[in-house]
Design a protein around this motif. Structure first.
Motif, PDB file in Angstrom:
ATOM      1  N   ILE A 184       0.865  -1.171   0.000  1.00 59.84           N
ATOM      2  CA  ILE A 184       0.000   0.000   0.000  1.00 59.84           C
ATOM      3  C   ILE A 184       0.904   1.224   0.000  1.00 59.84           C
ATOM      4  O   ILE A 184       1.865   1.292   0.765  1.00 59.84           O
ATOM      5  N   MET A 185       0.575   2.173  -0.849  1.00 58.96           N
ATOM      6  CA  MET A 185       1.328   3.418  -0.925  1.00 58.96           C
ATOM      7  C   MET A 185       0.429   4.562  -0.485  1.00 58.96           C
ATOM      8  O   MET A 185      -0.745   4.603  -0.853  1.00 58.96           O
ATOM      9  N   GLY A 186       0.993   5.482   0.254  1.00 57.32           N
ATOM     10  CA  GLY A 186       0.198   6.603   0.719  1.00 57.32           C
ATOM     11  C   GLY A 186       0.935   7.919   0.594  1.00 57.32           C
ATOM     12  O   GLY A 186       2.174   7.952   0.589  1.00 57.32           O
ATOM     13  N   TRP A 187       0.183   8.988   0.478  1.00 60.79           N
ATOM     14  CA  TRP A 187       0.718  10.347   0.541  1.00 60.79           C
ATOM     15  C   TRP A 187       0.164  10.995   1.812  1.00 60.79           C
ATOM     16  O   TRP A 187      -1.053  10.937   2.072  1.00 60.79           O
ATOM     17  N   PHE A 188       1.057  11.578   2.571  1.00 60.09           N
ATOM     18  CA  PHE A 188       0.688  12.316   3.776  1.00 60.09           C
ATOM     19  C   PHE A 188       1.236  13.731   3.652  1.00 60.09           C
ATOM     20  O   PHE A 188       2.107  13.999   2.824  1.00 60.09           O
ATOM     21  N   ARG A 189       0.752  14.617   4.492  1.00 64.54           N
ATOM     22  CA  ARG A 189       1.304  15.959   4.534  1.00 64.54           C
ATOM     23  C   ARG A 189       1.323  16.453   5.972  1.00 64.54           C
ATOM     24  O   ARG A 189       0.520  16.033   6.812  1.00 64.54           O
ATOM     25  N   GLN A 190       2.263  17.357   6.205  1.00 65.11           N
ATOM     26  CA  GLN A 190       2.385  17.930   7.541  1.00 65.11           C
ATOM     27  C   GLN A 190       2.686  19.403   7.422  1.00 65.11           C
ATOM     28  O   GLN A 190       3.721  19.794   6.881  1.00 65.11           O
ATOM     29  N   ALA A 191       1.755  20.207   7.921  1.00 60.98           N
ATOM     30  CA  ALA A 191       1.930  21.652   7.945  1.00 60.98           C
ATOM     31  C   ALA A 191       2.583  22.042   9.269  1.00 60.98           C
ATOM     32  O   ALA A 191       2.498  21.305  10.254  1.00 60.98           O
ATOM     33  N   CYS A 193       5.743  10.626   1.012  1.00 58.83           N
ATOM     34  CA  CYS A 193       5.312   9.357   0.447  1.00 58.83           C
ATOM     35  C   CYS A 193       5.623   8.267   1.472  1.00 58.83           C
ATOM     36  O   CYS A 193       6.657   8.342   2.159  1.00 58.83           O
ATOM     37  N   ALA A 194       4.738   7.284   1.565  1.00 64.10           N
ATOM     38  CA  ALA A 194       4.938   6.222   2.540  1.00 64.10           C
ATOM     39  C   ALA A 194       4.450   4.895   1.976  1.00 64.10           C
ATOM     40  O   ALA A 194       3.607   4.869   1.076  1.00 64.10           O
ATOM     41  N   ALA A 195       4.982   3.819   2.533  1.00 62.70           N
ATOM     42  CA  ALA A 195       4.597   2.487   2.072  1.00 62.70           C
ATOM     43  C   ALA A 195       4.429   1.556   3.255  1.00 62.70           C
ATOM     44  O   ALA A 195       5.111   1.697   4.278  1.00 62.70           O
ATOM     45  N   THR A 196       3.526   0.625   3.100  1.00 66.70           N
ATOM     46  CA  THR A 196       3.350  -0.395   4.119  1.00 66.70           C
ATOM     47  C   THR A 196       2.873  -1.671   3.449  1.00 66.70           C
ATOM     48  O   THR A 196       2.604  -1.688   2.253  1.00 66.70           O
ATOM     49  N   THR A 197       2.791  -2.723   4.218  1.00 70.59           N
ATOM     50  CA  THR A 197       2.355  -4.001   3.693  1.00 70.59           C
ATOM     51  C   THR A 197       0.836  -4.070   3.606  1.00 70.59           C
ATOM     52  O   THR A 197       0.132  -3.193   4.099  1.00 70.59           O
ATOM     53  N   ILE A 243       5.341   1.836   7.241  1.00 71.44           N
ATOM     54  CA  ILE A 243       6.666   1.373   7.644  1.00 71.44           C
ATOM     55  C   ILE A 243       7.771   2.219   7.028  1.00 71.44           C
ATOM     56  O   ILE A 243       8.746   2.566   7.695  1.00 71.44           O
ATOM     57  N   TYR A 244       7.631   2.516   5.756  1.00 68.94           N
ATOM     58  CA  TYR A 244       8.691   3.207   5.019  1.00 68.94           C
ATOM     59  C   TYR A 244       8.234   4.607   4.643  1.00 68.94           C
ATOM     60  O   TYR A 244       7.082   4.814   4.259  1.00 68.94           O
ATOM     61  N   TRP A 245       9.175   5.542   4.726  1.00 69.40           N
ATOM     62  CA  TRP A 245       8.876   6.945   4.459  1.00 69.40           C
ATOM     63  C   TRP A 245       9.939   7.575   3.584  1.00 69.40           C
ATOM     64  O   TRP A 245      11.132   7.249   3.690  1.00 69.40           O
ATOM     65  N   GLY A 246       9.500   8.502   2.727  1.00 69.20           N
ATOM     66  CA  GLY A 246      10.436   9.320   1.993  1.00 69.20           C
ATOM     67  C   GLY A 246      10.867  10.503   2.831  1.00 69.20           C
ATOM     68  O   GLY A 246      10.410  10.686   3.965  1.00 69.20           O
TER      69      GLY A 246
END
Length: 125
Positions: free
Chosen positions: A33-40, A96-100, A113-116
């Motif tokens: 699974i790939m995800g996009w997150f943001r942090q202001a 960008c992030a990834a998990t199982t 689990i994994y982050w850019g």
């Protein structure tokens, strides 16, 4: 191990568009699974969008539905986030992030689990 590298951020005006890229390398992503997150500044990291790598099923936060589009290129191991009609509230560092595989699509950062390293998006009014 999955290595993620984001690119495509920048400074734009309200209403403009940007496309973020997340290039993945390392172990296979076929069931990930790939995800996009943001942090202001001063805020918690929040879910923006995500995609199941195998099926291509996509997910969006309500705040970006209809404006952002996530896609993936299997051949390039790359996930994209097309951002249209940008607003000042979209200003943040995008990750960008990834998990199982999960049966229920995860939207909390702790599920990944994994982050850019992140890429800055700034939208001026």
């Amino acid at each position: 191990q999955v290595h993620l590298v984001e690119s495509g951020g920048g400074l734009v005006k309200t209403g403009a568009s940007l496309r973020l890229s997340c290039a993945a390398s390392g172990r296979t992503l076929s069931n990930n699974i790939m995800g996009w997150f943001r942090q202001a500044p001063g805020k918690e990291r929040e879910f923006v969008s995500g995609v199941r790598w195998s099926s291509g099923t996509t997910y969006y936060a309500d705040s970006v539905k209809g404006r952002f589009t996530i896609s993936r290129d299997n051949a390039k191991n790359t996930v994209y986030l097309q951002m249209n009609s940008l607003k000042p509230d979209d200003t943040a560092v995008y990750y960008c992030a990834a998990t199982t595989f999960r049966t229920v699509f995860p939207t909390h950062p702790t599920s990944y689990i994994y982050w850019g390293q992140g890429t800055q998006v700034a939208v001026s009014s």
